[in-house]
Design an enzyme around this catalytic site. Structure first.
Site, PDB file in Angstrom:
ATOM      1  N   HIS A  54       0.841  -1.208   0.000  1.00 41.55           N
ATOM      2  CA  HIS A  54       0.000   0.000   0.000  1.00 41.55           C
ATOM      3  C   HIS A  54       0.873   1.253   0.000  1.00 41.55           C
ATOM      4  CE1 HIS A  54      -4.014   1.819   1.563  1.00 41.55           C
ATOM      5  NE2 HIS A  54      -3.349   2.703   0.839  1.00 41.55           N
ATOM      6  N   HIS A  56       1.542   5.188  -2.237  1.00 40.75           N
ATOM      7  CA  HIS A  56       1.088   6.184  -3.202  1.00 40.75           C
ATOM      8  C   HIS A  56       2.331   6.926  -3.681  1.00 40.75           C
ATOM      9  CE1 HIS A  56      -3.241   5.872  -2.028  1.00 40.75           C
ATOM     10  NE2 HIS A  56      -2.717   5.541  -0.851  1.00 40.75           N
ATOM     11  N   PHE A  57       2.864   6.535  -4.838  1.00 43.80           N
ATOM     12  CA  PHE A  57       4.075   7.165  -5.348  1.00 43.80           C
ATOM     13  C   PHE A  57       3.768   8.386  -6.212  1.00 43.80           C
ATOM     14  CE2 PHE A  57       7.414   3.538  -4.877  1.00 43.80           C
ATOM     15  CZ  PHE A  57       7.416   3.752  -3.512  1.00 43.80           C
ATOM     16  N   ASN A  88      -5.237   6.287  -7.064  1.00 41.10           N
ATOM     17  CA  ASN A  88      -5.774   7.652  -7.032  1.00 41.10           C
ATOM     18  C   ASN A  88      -4.707   8.692  -7.381  1.00 41.10           C
ATOM     19  OD1 ASN A  88      -4.581   6.934  -4.541  1.00 41.10           O
ATOM     20  ND2 ASN A  88      -5.705   8.518  -3.438  1.00 41.10           N
ATOM     21  N   HIS A 231      -5.407  -0.407   5.819  1.00 40.07           N
ATOM     22  CA  HIS A 231      -5.120   0.482   6.951  1.00 40.07           C
ATOM     23  C   HIS A 231      -6.190   0.462   8.050  1.00 40.07           C
ATOM     24  CE1 HIS A 231      -7.783   2.928   4.540  1.00 40.07           C
ATOM     25  NE2 HIS A 231      -6.836   3.412   3.753  1.00 40.07           N
ATOM     26  N   ASP A 299       0.621   2.646   3.656  1.00 41.54           N
ATOM     27  CA  ASP A 299      -0.193   3.735   3.109  1.00 41.54           C
ATOM     28  C   ASP A 299       0.682   4.972   2.946  1.00 41.54           C
ATOM     29  OD1 ASP A 299      -2.290   5.200   2.110  1.00 41.54           O
ATOM     30  OD2 ASP A 299      -3.284   5.518   4.034  1.00 41.54           O
ATOM     31  N   HIS A 303       2.927  14.195   1.253  1.00 41.78           N
ATOM     32  CA  HIS A 303       2.611  15.565   0.874  1.00 41.78           C
ATOM     33  C   HIS A 303       3.771  16.421   1.365  1.00 41.78           C
ATOM     34  CE1 HIS A 303      -1.569  14.435   0.020  1.00 41.78           C
ATOM     35  NE2 HIS A 303      -1.565  13.790   1.176  1.00 41.78           N
TER      36      HIS A 303
END
Length: 434
Positions: A54, A56-57, A88, A231, A299, A303
């Site tokens: 899990h 998010h690259f 996403n 998660h 996860d 940011h």
């Protein structure tokens, strides 16, 4: 490659030889072959490479937060040899063309990878599932980044498509109808670390997750499909999923942080689902330790600090973690709260079994030569400045952790921390094929 004198998770000391990307021998007193690279691992521990199911690259669309190059280097430096990226992004990975676009970015990865397919009102299952999709999901049963939230009918459609394709559905389970809107009336304070982030935990209630996990498990059972709950932040949800025969993952931030930490974290502690009370965290930890929870995954949702340094209701949700997951868990081993074999199962053996990565997750003959070498006596404090993610902060600043000295993917060194953190890029491949 020959690694000599390494201690394995079960306590045995063995030599390990690799050949053509696989583990060729695991034995005592192996002799070096002519021209063979030999690594002396005396006093060190050899672990199978972690599989983070899990992450998010952020590419395509948000490369200022993370790229496949920076994210995969961060993974390698944390002992992670396989990552699974979520859909996403911009555009979302909901059709064949978007999958192909993301695959071009993923070719820069230093570690092996999977690419999940997404589900929204615009998804095209025919073209999407003609690609080597790792799984469907993270399927959002609540509002999320990129308008990826879906309703019950779309979820049932996704379950049916996954059943036909023979792949897993990974679910982000929160029931937005049970969010507590009155929390928005509270005083959220200032920005960044000055904000009252506990209101976010009050807003996205524990009950919203518990209810959604129960409903998702019931729908999956009716469809004859096993789901994987992403998660999980509450012990109640983890127990519901286990009783239904579904698998769950817990993140390091839900495992090790609680609402007690939000005074210090502020908006940097805003994530979905939120971190919970200390009592729930302790119970969730027990379920991780006793085997009720199947997987730890990060996860990893980076940011920039500038993006997080705003008001509570405006800040983006998510925290980085791909580089610190295994090091934090190894510190838990050092402190006697988890066994080394349990950590191996949580981050390597069980995710490999759950997602049909038949030659990954163990140090055994015939398995892929994906592993990491650590010194369990060498604990250091986590510092964002020393991490390799493009994200410039961590919720675990100052926490003790054990970082790898060496990480190997398919028999090739992709990270060498013994001599200035050297990386080899572009060695990763899609674990589902091209």
């Amino acid at each position: 490659m020959l690694i000599t004198g390494a201690e394995l998770p079960d306590g045995r000391v063995r030599d390990v030889r690799t050949d053509e990307g696989q583990i060729a021998e695991v034995a005592q007193s192996l002799h070096s072959l002519p021209g063979e690279e030999t690594i002396d691992a005396d006093g060190l521990t050899l672990l199978p490479g972690a599989i983070d199911v899990h992450v998010h690259f952020r590419q395509p669309g948000h490369g200022h937060k993370e790229t496949w190059a920076t994210g995969s280097r961060s993974a390698a430096a944390g002992g992670v040899t396989t990552v699974v990226d979520q859909p996403n992004t911009t555009p979302p990975t909901v059709d064949g063309a978007a999958f192909d676009e993301k695959a071009e970015f993923a070719a820069n990865s230093a570690v092996n990878y999977g690419i999940n397919g997404g589900v929204n009102d615009d998804w095209d299952p025919e073209s999407l599932l003609s690609r080597p999709v790792f799984a469907l999901g993270e399927v959002f049963l609540a509002d999320s980044t990129g308008d990826m939230g879906i309703d019950e009918d779309r979820f049932e459609e996704a379950l049916a498509a996954a059943a036909d394709a023979g792949i897993t559905v990974t679910v982000h389970a929160e029931n937005a109808d049970l969010f507590d809107e009155s929390a928005r009336e509270g005083d959220a304070g200032g920005t960044g670390t000055e904000a009252n982030a506990d209101l976010w935990s009050q807003f996205r209630t524990a009950g919203a997750e518990i209810d959604a996990v129960e409903a998702a498990c019931e729908a999956a059972a009716d469809a004859g499909v096993d789901i994987h709950v992403a998660h999980t932040s509450t012990p109640e949800a983890a127990e519901i999923a286990a009783e239904a025969g579904m698998t769950t993952e817990v993140t390091p931030h839900h495992l090790l942080l609680s609402r007690d930490d939000l005074d210090e974290l502020g908006t940097f502690g805003r994530m979905n689902p939120p971190i919970r009370s200390e009592s729930r965290r302790e119970k969730l930890y027990e379920l991780v330790a006793d085997g009720t929870v199947d997987v730890v995954a990060t996860d990893h949702a980076p940011h920039t600090a500038a993006e997080k340094e705003t008001g509570l209701w405006e800040a983006p949700s998510g925290v980085p973690g791909v580089e610190t997951m295994l090091p934090l868990l190894l510190q838990e081993v050092r402190e006697g709260r988890l066994t080394l074999e349990r950590v191996r199962d949580l981050v390597a053996a069980t995710p490999a079994e759950r997602f049909s990565l038949d030659r990954k997750g163990r140090i055994e003959t015939g398995y892929d030569a994906d592993f990491t070498l650590v010194d369990l006596d060498d604990a250091t404090e986590i510092s964002a400045d020393a991490l390799h993610t493009k994200c410039d902060w961590t919720p675990f600043e100052g926490h003790e952790a054990v970082f790898p000295q060496l990480t190997v993917v398919d028999g090739s060194v992709v990270f060498d921390g013994r001599a200035g953190d050297r990386f080899t890029a572009g060695l990763g491949a899609n674990v589902r094929g091209e």
